[in-house]
Design an enzyme around this catalytic site. Structure first.
Site, PDB file in Angstrom:
ATOM      1  N   HIS A 189     -13.687  27.070   6.965  1.00 30.89           N
ATOM      2  CA  HIS A 189     -12.975  28.332   7.196  1.00 30.89           C
ATOM      3  C   HIS A 189     -13.928  29.477   6.845  1.00 30.89           C
ATOM      4  O   HIS A 189     -14.781  29.324   5.964  1.00 30.89           O
ATOM      5  CB  HIS A 189     -11.749  28.342   6.273  1.00 30.89           C
ATOM      6  CG  HIS A 189     -10.780  29.449   6.497  1.00 30.89           C
ATOM      7  ND1 HIS A 189     -10.970  30.722   6.027  1.00 30.89           N
ATOM      8  CD2 HIS A 189      -9.585  29.464   7.145  1.00 30.89           C
ATOM      9  CE1 HIS A 189      -9.931  31.482   6.358  1.00 30.89           C
ATOM     10  NE2 HIS A 189      -9.079  30.735   7.047  1.00 30.89           N
TER      11      HIS A 189
ATOM     12  N   ASP B 179     -12.462  23.315  -1.153  1.00 33.23           N
ATOM     13  CA  ASP B 179     -11.490  24.280  -0.641  1.00 33.23           C
ATOM     14  C   ASP B 179     -10.229  23.471  -0.333  1.00 33.23           C
ATOM     15  O   ASP B 179     -10.142  22.778   0.677  1.00 33.23           O
ATOM     16  CB  ASP B 179     -12.069  24.955   0.610  1.00 33.23           C
ATOM     17  CG  ASP B 179     -11.036  25.802   1.331  1.00 33.23           C
ATOM     18  OD1 ASP B 179      -9.874  25.845   0.886  1.00 33.23           O
ATOM     19  OD2 ASP B 179     -11.395  26.409   2.355  1.00 33.23           O
TER      20      ASP B 179
ATOM     21  N   GLN C 213      -5.640  23.473   2.451  1.00 29.50           N
ATOM     22  CA  GLN C 213      -4.793  22.665   3.331  1.00 29.50           C
ATOM     23  C   GLN C 213      -4.459  21.316   2.719  1.00 29.50           C
ATOM     24  O   GLN C 213      -3.603  20.594   3.244  1.00 29.50           O
ATOM     25  CB  GLN C 213      -5.487  22.449   4.687  1.00 29.50           C
ATOM     26  CG  GLN C 213      -5.758  23.723   5.455  1.00 29.50           C
ATOM     27  CD  GLN C 213      -4.484  24.461   5.844  1.00 29.50           C
ATOM     28  OE1 GLN C 213      -3.383  23.914   5.837  1.00 29.50           O
ATOM     29  NE2 GLN C 213      -4.634  25.725   6.196  1.00 29.50           N
TER      30      GLN C 213
ATOM     31  N   LYS D 177       0.544  28.705   1.033  1.00 27.90           N
ATOM     32  CA  LYS D 177       0.543  27.530   1.922  1.00 27.90           C
ATOM     33  C   LYS D 177       1.328  26.385   1.285  1.00 27.90           C
ATOM     34  O   LYS D 177       1.605  25.377   1.909  1.00 27.90           O
ATOM     35  CB  LYS D 177      -0.884  27.092   2.225  1.00 27.90           C
ATOM     36  CG  LYS D 177      -1.670  28.209   2.889  1.00 27.90           C
ATOM     37  CD  LYS D 177      -2.897  27.742   3.570  1.00 27.90           C
ATOM     38  CE  LYS D 177      -3.817  28.920   3.852  1.00 27.90           C
ATOM     39  NZ  LYS D 177      -3.918  29.246   5.261  1.00 27.90           N
TER      40      LYS D 177
ATOM     41  N   CYS E  60     -10.057  31.115  12.248  1.00 24.81           N
ATOM     42  CA  CYS E  60     -11.038  31.529  11.230  1.00 24.81           C
ATOM     43  C   CYS E  60     -12.080  30.432  11.011  1.00 24.81           C
ATOM     44  O   CYS E  60     -12.488  30.176   9.859  1.00 24.81           O
ATOM     45  CB  CYS E  60     -10.367  31.891   9.904  1.00 24.81           C
ATOM     46  SG  CYS E  60      -9.253  33.267  10.035  1.00 24.81           S
TER      47      CYS E  60
HETATM   48  N1  PMP Z   1      -9.562  27.702   3.501  1.00 32.08           N
HETATM   49  C1  PMP Z   1      -8.791  27.098   4.385  1.00 32.08           C
HETATM   50  C2  PMP Z   1      -9.106  25.691   4.786  1.00 32.08           C
HETATM   51  C3  PMP Z   1      -7.681  27.759   4.921  1.00 32.08           C
HETATM   52  O1  PMP Z   1      -6.900  27.144   5.810  1.00 32.08           O
HETATM   53  C4  PMP Z   1      -7.425  29.087   4.508  1.00 32.08           C
HETATM   54  C5  PMP Z   1      -6.245  29.868   5.079  1.00 32.08           C
HETATM   55  N2  PMP Z   1      -6.109  29.766   6.458  1.00 32.08           N
HETATM   56  C6  PMP Z   1      -8.257  29.666   3.571  1.00 32.08           C
HETATM   57  C7  PMP Z   1      -9.323  28.957   3.082  1.00 32.08           C
HETATM   58  C8  PMP Z   1      -8.026  31.063   3.068  1.00 32.08           C
HETATM   59  O2  PMP Z   1      -6.829  31.121   2.367  1.00 32.08           O
HETATM   60  P1  PMP Z   1      -6.201  32.528   1.944  1.00 32.08           P
HETATM   61  O3  PMP Z   1      -6.207  33.364   3.186  1.00 32.08           O
HETATM   62  O4  PMP Z   1      -4.835  32.176   1.489  1.00 32.08           O
HETATM   63  O5  PMP Z   1      -7.060  33.071   0.861  1.00 32.08           O
END
Ligand code: PMP
Length: 395
Positions: free
Chosen positions: A117, A190, A193, A216, A353
């Site tokens: 991401h 990270d 998910q 999430k 993203c």
């Molecule tokens: N890492 C992953 C794998 C994600 O899916 C996301 C959110 N789409 C993020 C990081 C970023 O999370 P946040 O926007 O809640 O900080």
């Protein structure tokens, strides 16, 4: 009753209805999950009848709120098998990764992967790290064979997604930890998910940092956590300065509190922390193993149905966690998403993203259906009906 209907508890989630009170087939939980009443109630209580500041007040309401805030930290730590003082509350996973990228004392090389991401790419760029990129396999996993060949003693950190937000592929985190530690590097996962859909135990994974977001995991926005090993957090200097992160302030020099307070400058997200803990309680009530099985059954149904269509390309491995990315021949994912919306089906369409991963897949965007504990076979059936209608519309 099939395994895919064991958990689904739509009645707990007011957000799962349309404005007209129709069922809303919400298949975008990987972006953000809907909130159960238990979380909404905890947030309402803590911003209403229980509300006060933390860590400063001498009056009893503030003392109680401080206990609640620190109990929330303990709850979040327990949820991933960590210790209370190893949880830094952040604004979310993004801020958690930024914190490590900026505060790690020895910024040399970091190994990322092609499926990350943007929030696990850009912070390292901004903080001036030299970035190496581990490829992904054709079935959409981080290629740990390649990682083994690429890692050197120059690498200070390996930072990989535990579960891909596009493909749902699950990292063999223990192996990644062995590889990182083999060259003296630390492993940051990270877990954005992974935490909502798999049992996570940071001790068993043997990682060094773990980043995730409450929203999430059926909790509020605006809060997340960085778990870090106590000795590593202790070795990191403060990041943002302000109230609550200090020991003593003078115009000459100031001294700083121990972690986790060292990294929580300013009045924290008190209400959100209480909501975060309520989300951990709610989710743990089902058991993360059960949630993982539930979502695996829905993924299998979806992939079977889409796989049987000869104009659909599926991405990622069959046993992906809660997330299915696909493309319908000749129809842009945004068009599909718009027509599905008319059917009260919400999917995500775009690059998610993860632009470097789109490049690896040779596409500019995918359609993504992602599940939560409230998802069920009706949602999958609505998605499939919507795809068939889209195909008819486009002739
Ligand atoms: N890492 C992953 C794998 C994600 O899916 C996301 C959110 N789409 C993020 C990081 C970023 O999370 P946040 O926007 O809640 O900080």
């Amino acid at each position: 009753m099939s395994s895919a209907t064991i958990i689904s508890r739509k009645a707990d989630f007011p957000g799962l209805l349309t404005a007209d009170g129709e069922p809303w087939h919400y298949l975008d939980s990987a972006a953000t999950a809907q909130k159960p009443k238990a979380v909404i109630d905890a947030v309402t209580r803590s911003i209403g009848a229980d509300y006060a500041t933390v860590h400063r007040g001498v009056y009893s309401r503030s003392a109680e709120m401080t206990l609640g805030y620190e109990a929330a930290r303990r709850r979040v730590a327990d949820f991933i098998g960590g210790a209370q003082d190893e949880i830094v509350f952040t604004r979310g996973a993004t801020e958690a990764i930024n914190l490590v990228a900026h505060c790690w004392p020895d910024k040399r090389r970091v190994l990322l992967s092609e499926l990350e991401h943007h929030s696990n790419i850009v912070p390292w760029q901004l903080a001036g790290w030299q970035i190496d990129v581990c490829p992904v396999t054709d079935d959409g996993r981080i290629d740990l064979e390649a990682a083994a060949d690429m890692l050197t003693e120059e690498h200070a950190i390996v930072s990989f997604a535990h579960v891909s937000n596009v493909l749902g592929s699950v990292l063999d985190a223990k192996r990644a930890a062995r590889l990182a530690h083999g060259v003296g590097a630390k492993l940051l996962l990270d877990g954005c998910q992974a935490v909502p859909r798999l049992p996570v135990d940071v001790a068993a994974l043997d990682c060094d940092f773990y980043a995730f977001s409450a929203h999430k995991l059926y909790g509020p926005t605006g809060i997340g956590a960085l778990w870090g090993r106590a000795d590593l957090l202790d070795a990191m200097p403060p990041w943002q300065g302000g109230g609550a992160m200090i020991e003593k302030v003078a115009f000459g020099t100031s001294t700083y509190a121990s972690p986790p307070q060292r990294f929580e400058a300013g009045t924290p997200a008190i209400v959100e922390a209480i909501g975060f803990a309520a989300a951990c309680d709610y989710t743990a009530g089902f058991g993360m193993d059960a949630i993982a099985r539930h979502e695996a059954a829905l993924v299998a149904q979806t992939r079977d149905a889409l796989g049987a269509m000869n104009d659909v390309s599926l991405f990622g491995p069959d046993e992906s966690a809660g997330i299915v990315s696909f493309l319908l021949d000749g129809i842009h994912p945004h068009d599909l998403g718009t027509i599905l919306d008319e059917e009260n089906v919400a999917i995500r369409a775009g690059h998610h993203c993860a632009q470097p991963l789109m490049e690896r897949l040779g596409v500019s965007a995918t359609a993504r259906a992602s599940f939560g504990l409230y998802s069920d076979e009706d949602d999958v059936a609505a998605l499939i009906r919507g795809i068939e209608r889209t195909r008819r519309i486009f002739g």
